[in-house]
Write a protein that holds these residues in place. Sequence first.
Motif, PDB file in Angstrom:
ATOM      1  N   PRO A   1      35.066  33.237  20.775  1.00 26.32           N
ATOM      2  CA  PRO A   1      34.138  32.007  20.720  1.00 26.32           C
ATOM      3  C   PRO A   1      32.814  32.018  20.029  1.00 26.32           C
ATOM      4  O   PRO A   1      32.043  31.239  19.616  1.00 26.32           O
ATOM      5  N   GLY A   2      32.140  33.322  20.385  1.00 28.58           N
ATOM      6  CA  GLY A   2      30.850  33.446  19.877  1.00 28.58           C
ATOM      7  C   GLY A   2      30.545  35.092  19.903  1.00 28.58           C
ATOM      8  O   GLY A   2      31.512  35.926  20.187  1.00 28.58           O
ATOM      9  N   ALA A   3      29.499  35.321  19.610  1.00 36.31           N
ATOM     10  CA  ALA A   3      28.987  36.899  19.604  1.00 36.31           C
ATOM     11  C   ALA A   3      29.284  37.601  20.810  1.00 36.31           C
ATOM     12  O   ALA A   3      28.979  37.310  22.035  1.00 36.31           O
ATOM     13  N   GLY A   4      29.701  38.661  20.842  1.00 34.35           N
ATOM     14  CA  GLY A   4      29.900  39.692  21.972  1.00 34.35           C
ATOM     15  C   GLY A   4      28.409  40.389  22.278  1.00 34.35           C
ATOM     16  O   GLY A   4      27.857  40.793  21.443  1.00 34.35           O
TER      17      GLY A   4
ATOM     18  N   PRO B   1      36.834  39.356  15.576  1.00 32.12           N
ATOM     19  CA  PRO B   1      35.929  38.691  16.733  1.00 32.12           C
ATOM     20  C   PRO B   1      34.804  38.503  16.076  1.00 32.12           C
ATOM     21  O   PRO B   1      34.484  39.062  14.870  1.00 32.12           O
ATOM     22  N   GLN B   2      33.896  37.682  16.718  1.00 32.47           N
ATOM     23  CA  GLN B   2      32.222  37.512  16.160  1.00 32.47           C
ATOM     24  C   GLN B   2      31.442  38.785  16.423  1.00 32.47           C
ATOM     25  O   GLN B   2      31.876  39.710  16.821  1.00 32.47           O
ATOM     26  N   GLU B   3      30.532  38.671  15.734  1.00 29.49           N
ATOM     27  CA  GLU B   3      29.622  39.776  15.592  1.00 29.49           C
ATOM     28  C   GLU B   3      29.328  40.353  17.290  1.00 29.49           C
ATOM     29  O   GLU B   3      29.111  39.612  18.253  1.00 29.49           O
TER      30      GLU B   3
ATOM     31  N   LEU C   1      28.462  45.089  13.718  1.00 33.51           N
ATOM     32  CA  LEU C   1      27.315  45.453  14.862  1.00 33.51           C
ATOM     33  C   LEU C   1      25.927  44.989  14.168  1.00 33.51           C
ATOM     34  O   LEU C   1      25.587  44.977  13.012  1.00 33.51           O
ATOM     35  N   CYS C   2      25.198  44.427  15.383  1.00 33.56           N
ATOM     36  CA  CYS C   2      23.853  44.139  15.336  1.00 33.56           C
ATOM     37  C   CYS C   2      23.209  44.901  16.208  1.00 33.56           C
ATOM     38  O   CYS C   2      23.408  44.662  17.759  1.00 33.56           O
TER      39      CYS C   2
ATOM     40  N   ALA D   1      28.849  46.256   9.051  1.00 34.93           N
ATOM     41  CA  ALA D   1      30.004  45.804   9.294  1.00 34.93           C
ATOM     42  C   ALA D   1      31.147  46.689   8.269  1.00 34.93           C
ATOM     43  O   ALA D   1      30.820  47.303   7.428  1.00 34.93           O
ATOM     44  N   THR D   2      32.294  46.769   8.975  1.00 36.50           N
ATOM     45  CA  THR D   2      33.300  47.347   8.509  1.00 36.50           C
ATOM     46  C   THR D   2      34.838  46.606   8.568  1.00 36.50           C
ATOM     47  O   THR D   2      34.878  46.066   9.667  1.00 36.50           O
TER      48      THR D   2
END
Length: 251
Positions: free
Chosen positions: A93-96, A124-126, A155-156, A211-212
């Motif tokens: 539902p949102g970023a991890g 999944p989200q970011e 990935l952030c 991102a990949t």
Amino acid sequence: MTAAAATENAIEEAARPGWQARLTLGFERRAQTTVLVRREHYGPLRVQKALYPEGPEVCEVIVLHPPGGIAGGDRLDLSLAAAPHAHALLTTPGAGKWYRSGGRPAQQSLRVRVARDAVVEWLPQETIVFDGADAQMHTRVELAAGGMFCGWEILCLGRTAAGECFGYGQLDLATRIESEGRPLWIERARLSGGSAWLDAAAGLAGRPVSATLLLAGRTVPQEWLDACLALPASDGLLTGVTASHLSRDNL
């Protein structure tokens, strides 16, 4: 914050028991519908219901982690299995968020089994890795003949909008994809906060977001590859698209 207060916070954080959570999901194809037939959970990791926004053939579920983030000492284990001809799509539902660990590693393990002619999409989200996180993200995918896996990892590093970089901590990544026991993709990465490699041209070139997207198990149609290559890229964005066609003899 005073030194005494910082020490007290560190002691409290180290004493906090981490969340131990497991989620096991199974999907089957029944007539023209993919059905969620197995749903077992322990701890704060679960799904609520099956959704069908794309029609009955694709079963979509949203994986929920109610604490909202992963901290030091936490361990999340996800196991997904798709029976022959099933098609499942999983998202969040949102970023991890991987928080500062306080000296204890946090772990997430994903294992995916894709049976004959089945499809699993893991989208999944970011993932936001906070400064000071000690994160381990391991993925293993096992494909039967004709099975397909589509997954991405966004990935952030740090929270750049808040002026935070990934100055210390570490992120350990491992992905392995097999087809009938033979490796298709093996990737390992260890990103250390503050490392010169994060800014090096041969590394992440100073980009905090990467991102990949992987599609494995079936031959990618040429028109899909052409469509990806034709997508415009913003100035300064580093991108690459490739395809590998392997026979059974050289998998």
